[in-house]
Design a protein around this motif. Structure first.
Motif, short mmCIF file in Angstrom:
data_model
loop_
_atom_site.label_atom_id
_atom_site.label_comp_id
_atom_site.label_asym_id
_atom_site.label_seq_id
_atom_site.Cartn_x
_atom_site.Cartn_y
_atom_site.Cartn_z
N ASN A 682 5.40 -3.62 -3.54
CA ASN A 682 4.79 -3.77 -2.21
C ASN A 682 5.48 -4.85 -1.38
O ASN A 682 5.50 -4.79 -0.16
CB ASN A 682 3.29 -4.02 -2.31
CG ASN A 682 2.92 -5.29 -3.05
OD1 ASN A 682 3.78 -5.96 -3.63
ND2 ASN A 682 1.64 -5.62 -3.06
N LEU A 683 6.10 -5.85 -2.04
CA LEU A 683 6.85 -6.86 -1.29
C LEU A 683 8.11 -6.26 -0.69
O LEU A 683 8.42 -6.48 0.48
CB LEU A 683 7.19 -8.03 -2.19
CG LEU A 683 7.95 -9.17 -1.50
CD1 LEU A 683 7.34 -10.52 -1.84
CD2 LEU A 683 9.43 -9.18 -1.88
N LEU A 684 8.85 -5.48 -1.48
CA LEU A 684 10.05 -4.82 -0.97
C LEU A 684 9.69 -3.86 0.16
O LEU A 684 10.35 -3.81 1.20
CB LEU A 684 10.76 -4.09 -2.11
CG LEU A 684 12.00 -3.27 -1.75
CD1 LEU A 684 13.06 -4.13 -1.08
CD2 LEU A 684 12.56 -2.59 -3.00
N TYR A 685 8.62 -3.11 -0.04
CA TYR A 685 8.15 -2.15 0.97
C TYR A 685 7.78 -2.86 2.26
O TYR A 685 8.16 -2.44 3.36
CB TYR A 685 6.94 -1.40 0.40
CG TYR A 685 6.19 -0.54 1.39
CD1 TYR A 685 6.67 0.72 1.77
CD2 TYR A 685 4.99 -0.97 1.95
CE1 TYR A 685 5.97 1.52 2.67
CE2 TYR A 685 4.29 -0.19 2.84
CZ TYR A 685 4.78 1.05 3.20
OH TYR A 685 4.08 1.83 4.08
N THR A 686 7.06 -3.97 2.16
CA THR A 686 6.65 -4.71 3.35
C THR A 686 7.87 -5.24 4.10
O THR A 686 7.94 -5.15 5.33
CB THR A 686 5.72 -5.88 2.97
OG1 THR A 686 4.57 -5.37 2.29
CG2 THR A 686 5.28 -6.66 4.19
N GLY A 687 8.85 -5.78 3.37
CA GLY A 687 10.05 -6.28 4.02
C GLY A 687 10.81 -5.19 4.77
O GLY A 687 11.24 -5.38 5.91
N ARG A 705 15.77 -2.83 -9.24
CA ARG A 705 15.06 -2.03 -10.24
C ARG A 705 13.79 -2.74 -10.71
O ARG A 705 12.75 -2.11 -10.92
CB ARG A 705 15.99 -1.78 -11.43
CG ARG A 705 15.56 -0.70 -12.39
CD ARG A 705 15.58 0.68 -11.73
NE ARG A 705 14.26 1.16 -11.38
CZ ARG A 705 14.04 2.21 -10.59
NH1 ARG A 705 15.06 2.86 -10.05
NH2 ARG A 705 12.83 2.60 -10.31
N MET A 706 13.88 -4.07 -10.84
CA MET A 706 12.70 -4.83 -11.23
C MET A 706 11.58 -4.68 -10.21
O MET A 706 10.41 -4.52 -10.56
CB MET A 706 13.07 -6.32 -11.39
CG MET A 706 13.93 -6.63 -12.60
SD MET A 706 14.58 -8.34 -12.57
CE MET A 706 13.07 -9.27 -12.76
N ALA A 707 11.94 -4.73 -8.93
CA ALA A 707 10.93 -4.60 -7.88
C ALA A 707 10.33 -3.20 -7.87
O ALA A 707 9.11 -3.03 -7.75
CB ALA A 707 11.55 -4.92 -6.52
N LEU A 708 11.18 -2.18 -8.01
CA LEU A 708 10.69 -0.80 -7.97
C LEU A 708 9.79 -0.48 -9.17
O LEU A 708 8.82 0.28 -9.04
CB LEU A 708 11.87 0.18 -7.94
CG LEU A 708 12.74 0.13 -6.67
CD1 LEU A 708 13.97 1.00 -6.85
CD2 LEU A 708 11.94 0.58 -5.46
N ASP A 709 10.11 -1.06 -10.31
CA ASP A 709 9.33 -0.77 -11.52
C ASP A 709 8.00 -1.52 -11.56
O ASP A 709 7.11 -1.17 -12.33
CB ASP A 709 10.14 -1.12 -12.77
CG ASP A 709 11.31 -0.18 -12.99
OD1 ASP A 709 11.31 0.90 -12.37
OD2 ASP A 709 12.23 -0.54 -13.75
#
Length: 736
Positions: A682-687, A705-709
């Motif tokens: 959700n942090l990557l998505y928000t950015g 990959r760490m963020a997506l997983d």
């Protein structure tokens, strides 16, 4: 501490220098900061001294400690670390002191009559034999009372300042403590130093605890444990929790204080009796709430349920006909999701619309604006932040305000004018970016809504939750208590955007695509955090302006998962400030320097200045002598005093959390493994969803990959969803 606007320069210690204050060049009574013309004893001529000196007076004798420095513009001066007022002993000194601004109602003529009558014994007479002041011509009972009170008060203040500085509290902080607690501050602090953490801005628990140790307060003293418990609850609230389970709270507090958890737990009932903490003993885990958060959470549940039950009066709108009219006059055909969301908004007292970028949330709000205008009904638009409200205004053509403005927040009182006795006058209230609303703001908003006013909350539930405690939008959706429309269809005008596609791919746990010719989304791979930092400097300052024509100062925003680290916002702010704005005029505030021309961000709501958390601007001018800063926010300029400047931070790079509610023409986002604590989907998505025309993620494939997983949202302690379910007779815990 470096003087505002000052370069590195030779510095000499001044251990003790006695002299007289001739005049104030600048004085801020609120912050205590002042620039003073000081005449030292001896052959040395007058020179400027700067520091927290506003409590002193012209003509007063003082002893100062500090550092001699060379100001690049104003020359030699002393930066004062401590200043002790000396009791004047000569007739001339006493006369100047009594005529100073610190002694209320006494001018030069009256001061001269007092010293003519009592000579150099005047101050003793005032304090010890005030009845003799009747001997002075022109001094009536009221004037005598004011004179005695002023002289005694000044003596008390100086004694308090000496006491505070003797325990390691600096001049500026000591001045704030005296301003808040008054002339009896030393007695109050000695009785309970932990009051500083509660009542004085800038004094946290740890500093209060250090002072308590110096004063000999035992490590297991009840007041220390109680303060530690409230400190732990405050830390939890900063992490988004409304409560902490009792065992977890006592364990945390025991570790913090090095105390036995049983001793800690024994103090909880006292805090509950005093109304500072609420303990819900009938709940699993025994939740312990700060009283304000318990009131807010319970109040939200009661008012949402009350609004949802309301069926007293329907809007004077035939919903189906209204939607047909809107489609005809707009020339668009509403798909099923938008049609359903609008019907619900027009028919239900409370409803939620949620969905990602490009799914038509703004179209729904525009439709409501047009329908209510045609029916001559009052619709109010609001958002949690100033930037979000401005975007809502621009996208709908209908005026929008922040929630604080809508609720008429009163800075002096610290509360809202809009409440159950003075509700918002509207037929429908639409709140955008509702995922940003914390439980306390939600409570204030709901208290100001009375039937038949309807409420529509619009937001993206997949974004980061609110910075403040609670997870209001998510729990409202989870509870099933109000109708929710989740929009998923991406419309054609957005479907060609790789930003929109990438955002939805991230939500699905897939690697985002893009990078082809004409794309608006790119992933630039870096070997490690140091390489990523180098790439970001080059991309922001050179590549983006050259390839896309964006101005790096005006159009490009760097969004970071964290403030610390090689690719944290702090490091990148320093890099980009030096590259894009290597200016000279500056002020030094709390670990960062601000320069004329800098991009800055307002970090909290200030209703006196009429600026709000998230407002972005550029520094138009700096006065290095007074420390005043003028910021251009686009539509107007705002002048900040030295104390108010602490509300500003450099904004070449900011956290993703701080970007919520905002959009930028171009976004650059670092993503490296040293951000591992914050790497969530959700942090990557928000950015990514903050970028309007260009998004560039710079980082390591492993970090991506760490963020997506990691699609697990950090759990927040809150019972709002459960309370709402109970209102309908459903006892099921939504987390199970």
């Amino acid at each position: 501490m470096r003087q505002k606007g000052e370069k590195d320069a030779p510095a000499d210690r001044v251990d003790r220098l006695e002299g007289t204050i001739e005049r104030f060049t600048f004085r801020n009574a609120e912050t205590g900061y002042a620039v003073v013309r000081f005449a030292p004893d001896g052959d040395e001529g007058p020179l400027p001294i700067v520091g927290h000196l506003a409590q002193l007076a012209e003509g007063q004798r003082v002893t100062i400690t500090g550092v001699r420095k060379i100001h690049p513009r104003f020359g030699p001066q002393i930066e004062v670390e401590a200043a002790e007022a000396a009791v004047p002993s000569s007739v001339e000194g006493i006369q100047a002191y009594l005529a100073s601004s610190l002694v209320k109602g006494i001018g030069p003529a009256t001061a001269e009559r007092i010293t003519d009558t009592f000579g150099d014994d005047a101050l003793r007479i005032i304090e010890e034999e005030p009845e003799r002041l009747g001997e002075v011509r022109g001094l009536g009972p009221k004037k005598i009372e004011e004179l005695v009170e002023s002289v005694r008060s000044q003596r008390d203040v100086q004694e308090v300042m000496v006491f505070l500085r003797s325990h390691g509290l600096g001049q500026g902080l000591a001045a704030r403590i005296v301003k808040q607690l008054g002339r009896n501050a030393s007695a109050i602090i000695q009785a309970n130093p932990y009051r500083l953490a509660d009542e004085v801005i800038g004094v946290g628990f740890r500093r209060s605890d250090q002072l308590a140790d110096q004063l000999g307060i035992r490590g297991d003293a009840p007041e220390r444990i109680r303060a530690g418990l409230e400190h732990c609850l405050g830390l939890a609230a900063r992490d988004g929790h409304c409560f902490v389970p009792r065992d977890e709270l006592t364990s945390r507090c025991g570790d913090l204080l090095a105390c036995d958890p049983d001793s800690v737990q024994a103090e909880l009932p006292w805090l509950a009796e005093q109304g500072r903490v609420v303990i819900e003993a009938d709940e699993g885990g025994v939740p312990c709430y700060p009283s304000t958060l318990h009131q807010a959470e319970v109040g939200c549940a009661l008012m949402i349920d009350s609004l949802a039950r309301d069926d007293v009066q329907r809007l004077d709108i035939d919903a189906e006909r209204a939607l047909e009219w809107f489609q005809e006059q707009s020339g668009m055909r509403l798909p099923d999701g938008q049609h359903r969301a609008l019907l619900t908004a027009l028919q239900e007292p409370v409803s939620v619309v949620t969905g990602g970028p490009g799914v038509g949330k703004t179209t729904i709000v525009r439709a409501l604006v047009d329908i209510f205008a045609a029916k001559k009904l009052r619709l109010v638009l609001a958002a949690p932040t100033g930037r979000a409200a401005k975007r809502l205004d621009e996208s709908t053509g209908h005026g929008a305000s922040t929630l604080h403005r809508l609720l008429d927040f009163q800075p002096g009182r610290g509360d809202f004018m809009r409440d159950p006795d003075n509700p918002i006058d509207a037929d429908l209230i639409v709140v955008d970016e509702a995922s940003m609303i914390d439980v306390q703001l939600a409570y204030a908003m709901l208290r100001a809504i009375a039937p038949p006013t309807r409420l529509v909350l619009v937001g993206d539930i997949d974004q980061l939750p609110s910075v403040g405690p609670g997870r209001v939008l998510g729990e409202l959706i989870d509870s099933g208590r109000v109708p929710v429309t989740r929009l998923t269809e991406i419309f054609r005008q957005h479907g060609d955007s790789d930003i929109v596609k990438s955002a939805h791919q991230v939500l699905a746990g897939e690697e985002p695509v893009g990078g082809g010719e004409g794309s608006d989304f790119y992933f630039v791979e870096a070997r490690d955090p140091i390489h990523a930092r180098t790439l970001i400097r080059e991309i922001v300052a050179q590549r983006i302006p050259k390839a896309f024509g964006f101005d790096p100062m005006r159009d490009v925003q760097v969004l970071c998962p964290m403030y610390r680290g090689e690719c944290g916002a702090d490091s990148l702010n320093t890099d980009l400030q030096n590259m894009l704005n290597p200016g000279r005029d500056r002020v030094q505030r709390r670990g960062h320097g601000l320069r004329r021309g800098d991009k800055v961000l307002q970090t909290r709501n200030d209703y006196d200045l009429d600026v709000f958390n998230g407002d972005a601007g550029r520094i138009a001018s700096i006065d290095p002598d007074s420390g005043r800063v003028t910021v251009d926010f686009g539509d107007r300029c705002v002048e900040y005093t030295p104390a108010e400047v602490d509300q500003l931070v450099p904004s070449y790079a900011i956290s993703v959390h701080r970007s919520q509610g905002s959009e930028y023409p171009a976004v650059v986002m670092p993503l490296t493994t040293d951000h591992f604590m914050m790497l969530r989907r959700n942090l990557l998505y928000t950015g990514i969803t903050r970028g309007k025309r260009l998004v560039i993620v710079v980082g390591m494939k492993k970090a991506l990959r760490m963020a997506l997983d990691n699609d697990r949202e950090a759990a927040r302690h809150s019972l709002l969803a459960l309370r709402l379910r109970r209102a309908t007779g459903d006892e099921t815990d939504p987390s199970e």
